[in-house]
Design a protein around this motif. Sequence first.
Motif, PDB file in Angstrom:
ATOM      1  N   GLY A 125     -15.703  -9.409   2.146  1.00 29.82           N
ATOM      2  CA  GLY A 125     -16.692  -9.139   1.105  1.00 29.82           C
ATOM      3  C   GLY A 125     -16.166  -8.414  -0.108  1.00 29.82           C
ATOM      4  O   GLY A 125     -16.869  -8.325  -1.129  1.00 29.82           O
ATOM      5  N   THR A 126     -14.948  -7.887  -0.058  1.00 31.43           N
ATOM      6  CA  THR A 126     -14.392  -7.233  -1.246  1.00 31.43           C
ATOM      7  C   THR A 126     -13.939  -8.252  -2.285  1.00 31.43           C
ATOM      8  O   THR A 126     -13.684  -7.894  -3.433  1.00 31.43           O
ATOM      9  N   GLY A 127     -13.786  -9.523  -1.862  1.00 31.30           N
ATOM     10  CA  GLY A 127     -13.278 -10.547  -2.774  1.00 31.30           C
ATOM     11  C   GLY A 127     -11.798 -10.413  -3.061  1.00 31.30           C
ATOM     12  O   GLY A 127     -11.301 -10.962  -4.043  1.00 31.30           O
ATOM     13  N   LYS A 128     -11.057  -9.740  -2.178  1.00 26.29           N
ATOM     14  CA  LYS A 128      -9.638  -9.497  -2.406  1.00 26.29           C
ATOM     15  C   LYS A 128      -8.784 -10.244  -1.386  1.00 26.29           C
ATOM     16  O   LYS A 128      -9.201 -10.503  -0.263  1.00 26.29           O
ATOM     17  N   ILE A 129      -7.567 -10.572  -1.809  1.00 25.74           N
ATOM     18  CA  ILE A 129      -6.509 -10.976  -0.904  1.00 25.74           C
ATOM     19  C   ILE A 129      -5.542  -9.801  -0.789  1.00 25.74           C
ATOM     20  O   ILE A 129      -5.132  -9.219  -1.802  1.00 25.74           O
ATOM     21  N   LEU A 130      -5.185  -9.446   0.431  1.00 29.23           N
ATOM     22  CA  LEU A 130      -4.304  -8.313   0.688  1.00 29.23           C
ATOM     23  C   LEU A 130      -2.895  -8.817   1.001  1.00 29.23           C
ATOM     24  O   LEU A 130      -2.728  -9.841   1.657  1.00 29.23           O
ATOM     25  N   ARG A 131      -1.895  -8.106   0.521  1.00 29.32           N
ATOM     26  CA  ARG A 131      -0.516  -8.396   0.896  1.00 29.32           C
ATOM     27  C   ARG A 131       0.193  -7.097   1.250  1.00 29.32           C
ATOM     28  O   ARG A 131       0.138  -6.120   0.502  1.00 29.32           O
ATOM     29  N   TYR A 132       0.830  -7.093   2.424  1.00 26.13           N
ATOM     30  CA  TYR A 132       1.594  -5.930   2.870  1.00 26.13           C
ATOM     31  C   TYR A 132       3.048  -6.320   3.101  1.00 26.13           C
ATOM     32  O   TYR A 132       3.351  -7.449   3.504  1.00 26.13           O
ATOM     33  N   ASP A 133       3.952  -5.369   2.864  1.00 27.88           N
ATOM     34  CA  ASP A 133       5.291  -5.483   3.417  1.00 27.88           C
ATOM     35  C   ASP A 133       5.173  -5.228   4.916  1.00 27.88           C
ATOM     36  O   ASP A 133       4.376  -4.382   5.358  1.00 27.88           O
ATOM     37  N   PHE A 134       5.969  -5.954   5.708  1.00 28.05           N
ATOM     38  CA  PHE A 134       5.886  -5.823   7.168  1.00 28.05           C
ATOM     39  C   PHE A 134       7.288  -5.692   7.725  1.00 28.05           C
ATOM     40  O   PHE A 134       8.143  -6.542   7.498  1.00 28.05           O
ATOM     41  N   ASP A 135       7.526  -4.589   8.438  1.00 27.00           N
ATOM     42  CA  ASP A 135       8.859  -4.334   8.976  1.00 27.00           C
ATOM     43  C   ASP A 135       8.736  -3.651  10.333  1.00 27.00           C
ATOM     44  O   ASP A 135       8.120  -2.582  10.451  1.00 27.00           O
ATOM     45  N   SER A 136       9.270  -4.302  11.362  1.00 24.95           N
ATOM     46  CA  SER A 136       9.281  -3.750  12.728  1.00 24.95           C
ATOM     47  C   SER A 136       7.890  -3.316  13.179  1.00 24.95           C
ATOM     48  O   SER A 136       7.717  -2.276  13.826  1.00 24.95           O
ATOM     49  N   GLY A 137       6.881  -4.109  12.810  1.00 30.30           N
ATOM     50  CA  GLY A 137       5.522  -3.837  13.251  1.00 30.30           C
ATOM     51  C   GLY A 137       4.746  -2.869  12.393  1.00 30.30           C
ATOM     52  O   GLY A 137       3.613  -2.503  12.738  1.00 30.30           O
ATOM     53  N   HIS A 138       5.312  -2.448  11.263  1.00 27.26           N
ATOM     54  CA  HIS A 138       4.649  -1.458  10.414  1.00 27.26           C
ATOM     55  C   HIS A 138       4.287  -2.065   9.052  1.00 27.26           C
ATOM     56  O   HIS A 138       5.043  -2.856   8.487  1.00 27.26           O
ATOM     57  N   PHE A 139       3.122  -1.640   8.531  1.00 22.61           N
ATOM     58  CA  PHE A 139       2.619  -2.081   7.229  1.00 22.61           C
ATOM     59  C   PHE A 139       2.996  -1.071   6.153  1.00 22.61           C
ATOM     60  O   PHE A 139       2.951   0.146   6.380  1.00 22.61           O
ATOM     61  N   SER A 140       3.302  -1.571   4.949  1.00 23.48           N
ATOM     62  CA  SER A 140       3.549  -0.686   3.813  1.00 23.48           C
ATOM     63  C   SER A 140       3.389  -1.501   2.530  1.00 23.48           C
ATOM     64  O   SER A 140       3.259  -2.723   2.567  1.00 23.48           O
ATOM     65  N   GLY A 141       3.407  -0.808   1.384  1.00 26.62           N
ATOM     66  CA  GLY A 141       3.433  -1.464   0.080  1.00 26.62           C
ATOM     67  C   GLY A 141       2.266  -2.410  -0.175  1.00 26.62           C
ATOM     68  O   GLY A 141       2.470  -3.536  -0.622  1.00 26.62           O
ATOM     69  N   LYS A 142       1.061  -1.961   0.054  1.00 23.51           N
ATOM     70  CA  LYS A 142      -0.110  -2.825  -0.112  1.00 23.51           C
ATOM     71  C   LYS A 142      -0.293  -3.266  -1.558  1.00 23.51           C
ATOM     72  O   LYS A 142      -0.192  -2.472  -2.486  1.00 23.51           O
TER      73      LYS A 142
END
Length: 289
Positions: A125-142
């Motif tokens: 419902g936010t109308g957004k597409i999210l992108r994260y960096d993914f490394d060894s099971g961890h999210f960062s850099g949204k």
Amino acid sequence: PDIRDPLSNIASKEFSFETTIKGMKTTPEAFYKVGAVGAHTWMLPTGRMISPMGRLTQVVGLSLGLAISPDGRYAVCSNGGQGAQSLVAVDLANGSVVDQTEEDAVFLGVTFSHDGRKLFASGGGTGKILRYDFDSGHFSGKQTINIQGIPAGICLSNDGSTLFVVTVLTAQLHAIDAVTMIELGSVEVGPYPYSVVAHPTRDTVYVSVEGANLVSVYNVSSPASPLKMKDIEVQKNPEGLVLDRTGRYLYVANADEDSLSIIKTSSMVVEDTLDLRPSLEAAYGSAPN
């Protein structure tokens, strides 16, 4: 799921086997709540009970989408619903939760980049597409991009350069540059699109259109201007789409007809339809998605 004898582990003494509510006779099943019923049985929203097989990992919220990392080490689940919403990374070797985000909203779309270093998700419902960096099971850099409508299914093109997104209500197929997160273009599709998948070798994407009982096929050799090739009629409320590894067959889950349509991609024709009810006499309600 094992649906044989689903009530075997429930103490019948907890229920009255003949209860009257406003003149209607009901059975104990009428009082089960969605969720856990007993030690190893769960009630689905459709009224069916399942006994899961294998190891379970508890997550918070309504699990909607799931993606496996290209190296097979992690699964990322999108959890929506009415409470806390999140993306959860699970280590598939031991079933532990490695990392979890907090989101304003998520929906069913979640996919990895081909190298597994990026994770894309639909923001509901936010109308957004999210992108994260993914490394060894961890999210960062949204990072995020706003698009019109409620993003549902998402997928990457076969070369990984373009992210395709279908939006509910506005009924569009969007193309987004997967590197710059800039929208390239969009085209109208049928009512209530749900999922989108890309062919592994051709410049083709497939969209399930719930509101018209169709799978629409698009040529995306020019991603900014997808060109419809064909509408393929399937059964009621097509939702989930899966291509085999070679892209020869497309499997379509028809949620409101408890069936699976099998489309041969070269001819764009339904070759077979499988009935998923436990028996031909069973009521509808498996709701495959």
